[in-house]
Design an enzyme around this catalytic site. Structure first.
Site, PDB file in Angstrom:
ATOM      1  N   CYS A  13       6.389   4.665  -2.281  1.00  0.00           N
ATOM      2  CA  CYS A  13       6.128   3.657  -3.326  1.00  0.00           C
ATOM      3  C   CYS A  13       4.668   3.796  -3.751  1.00  0.00           C
ATOM      4  O   CYS A  13       4.056   4.850  -3.543  1.00  0.00           O
ATOM      5  CB  CYS A  13       6.474   2.247  -2.837  1.00  0.00           C
ATOM      6  N   ASN A  16       2.393   1.747  -0.330  1.00  0.00           N
ATOM      7  CA  ASN A  16       2.903   1.964   1.048  1.00  0.00           C
ATOM      8  C   ASN A  16       2.646   0.756   1.948  1.00  0.00           C
ATOM      9  O   ASN A  16       2.412   0.890   3.153  1.00  0.00           O
ATOM     10  CB  ASN A  16       2.306   3.235   1.674  1.00  0.00           C
ATOM     11  N   CYS A  18       4.570  -2.405   0.904  1.00  0.00           N
ATOM     12  CA  CYS A  18       5.703  -3.324   0.660  1.00  0.00           C
ATOM     13  C   CYS A  18       7.045  -2.598   0.678  1.00  0.00           C
ATOM     14  O   CYS A  18       7.813  -2.704   1.626  1.00  0.00           O
ATOM     15  CB  CYS A  18       5.534  -4.056  -0.675  1.00  0.00           C
ATOM     16  N   ARG A  19       7.350  -1.837  -0.370  1.00  0.00           N
ATOM     17  CA  ARG A  19       8.708  -1.289  -0.513  1.00  0.00           C
ATOM     18  C   ARG A  19       9.003  -0.118   0.413  1.00  0.00           C
ATOM     19  O   ARG A  19      10.042  -0.100   1.080  1.00  0.00           O
ATOM     20  CB  ARG A  19       8.934  -0.875  -1.976  1.00  0.00           C
ATOM     21  N   SER A  20       8.125   0.889   0.439  1.00  0.00           N
ATOM     22  CA  SER A  20       8.474   2.062   1.267  1.00  0.00           C
ATOM     23  C   SER A  20       8.409   1.789   2.774  1.00  0.00           C
ATOM     24  O   SER A  20       9.237   2.351   3.504  1.00  0.00           O
ATOM     25  CB  SER A  20       7.660   3.302   0.863  1.00  0.00           C
ATOM     26  N   ASP A 130       8.621  -3.873  -7.768  1.00  0.00           N
ATOM     27  CA  ASP A 130       7.423  -4.084  -6.955  1.00  0.00           C
ATOM     28  C   ASP A 130       7.246  -5.585  -6.690  1.00  0.00           C
ATOM     29  O   ASP A 130       7.063  -6.352  -7.638  1.00  0.00           O
ATOM     30  CB  ASP A 130       6.217  -3.528  -7.724  1.00  0.00           C
TER      31      ASP A 130
HETATM   32  P1  4NP Z   1       4.227  -1.266  -2.834  1.00  0.00           P
HETATM   33  O1  4NP Z   1       3.528  -2.560  -3.485  1.00  0.00           O
HETATM   34  O2  4NP Z   1       4.028  -0.111  -3.791  1.00  0.00           O
HETATM   35  O3  4NP Z   1       5.663  -1.662  -2.704  1.00  0.00           O
HETATM   36  O4  4NP Z   1       3.553  -1.063  -1.488  1.00  0.00           O
HETATM   37  C1  4NP Z   1       2.205  -2.572  -3.895  1.00  0.00           C
HETATM   38  C2  4NP Z   1       1.210  -2.799  -2.986  1.00  0.00           C
HETATM   39  C3  4NP Z   1      -0.103  -2.851  -3.395  1.00  0.00           C
HETATM   40  C4  4NP Z   1      -0.412  -2.654  -4.721  1.00  0.00           C
HETATM   41  C5  4NP Z   1       0.582  -2.415  -5.642  1.00  0.00           C
HETATM   42  C6  4NP Z   1       1.893  -2.363  -5.229  1.00  0.00           C
HETATM   43  N1  4NP Z   1      -1.762  -2.727  -5.151  1.00  0.00           N
HETATM   44  O5  4NP Z   1      -2.011  -2.607  -6.368  1.00  0.00           O
HETATM   45  O6  4NP Z   1      -2.672  -2.904  -4.331  1.00  0.00           O
END
Ligand code: 4NP
Length: 161
Positions: A13, A16, A18-20, A130
């Site tokens: 994702c 790294n 939340c989703r992955s 997201d």
């Molecule tokens: P992820 O979510 O891609 O599912 O881990 C996010 C976590 C952090 C950010 C964006 C998306 N960020 O912009 O910090």
């Protein structure tokens, strides 16, 4: 290096956190329940490095733990060049992740890149939304989609053995 007889799967994702990591934890848990863990190497990474070294987002951890998946030992990292060689399947959570991977991935490994939700039978969504900035039940939606795609991926791996 890849072990013979092992399928190497990387979930990707943006951050790294939340989703992955959720995908890694859910897929590992479901694979373990089916006795398939010995033939799998499972990891996750982000296309961005902002959160490298951090554990998963506490909201992701709490939501996953309620369904029996412990994400606490995971630490975020960025996708690295060697991932394209090491992993057999590199599964993106959304189109932006897939696009970013495609632009970095050597030609011989492009076939390894897929959207994770391609494996979610009966679900028309193609992207895991997201949840990072959202309110409400975004983390539950992630878990629903990821559980479904993980089941489908395990079926796919069993049928291609
Ligand atoms: P992820 O979510 O891609 O599912 O881990 C996010 C976590 C952090 C950010 C964006 C998306 N960020 O912009 O910090």
């Amino acid at each position: 290096m890849s072990q013979p007889g092992t399928t190497n799967i990387l979930f990707v994702c943006l951050g790294n956190i939340c989703r992955s990591p959720t995908a890694e934890g859910v897929f590992r848990g479901l694979a373990q329940a089916r006795g398939m863990l010995d033939s799998l190497h499972i990891d996750s990474a982000g296309t961005g490095a902002w959160h490298a070294g951090e554990p998963p987002d506490r909201r992701a951890q709490a939501a996953a733990l309620k369904r029996g998946y412990d994400l606490s030992a995971q630490r975020a990292r960025k996708v690295r060049d060697s991932d394209y060689e090491e992993f057999d399947l590199i599964l993106a959570m959304d189109m932006a992740n897939l696009h970013d991977l495609r632009s970095e991935c050597p030609e011989y490994a492009q076939r390894k890149l897929r959207l994770f939700l391609e494996f979610a039978d009966g679900i028309s969504d193609r992207e895991v939304p997201d949840p990072y900035y959202g309110a409400g039940d975004g983390f539950e939606t992630v878990l629903d989609l990821v559980e479904s795609a993980s089941e489908g991926l395990l079926m796919h791996l069993m049928s291609s053995e």
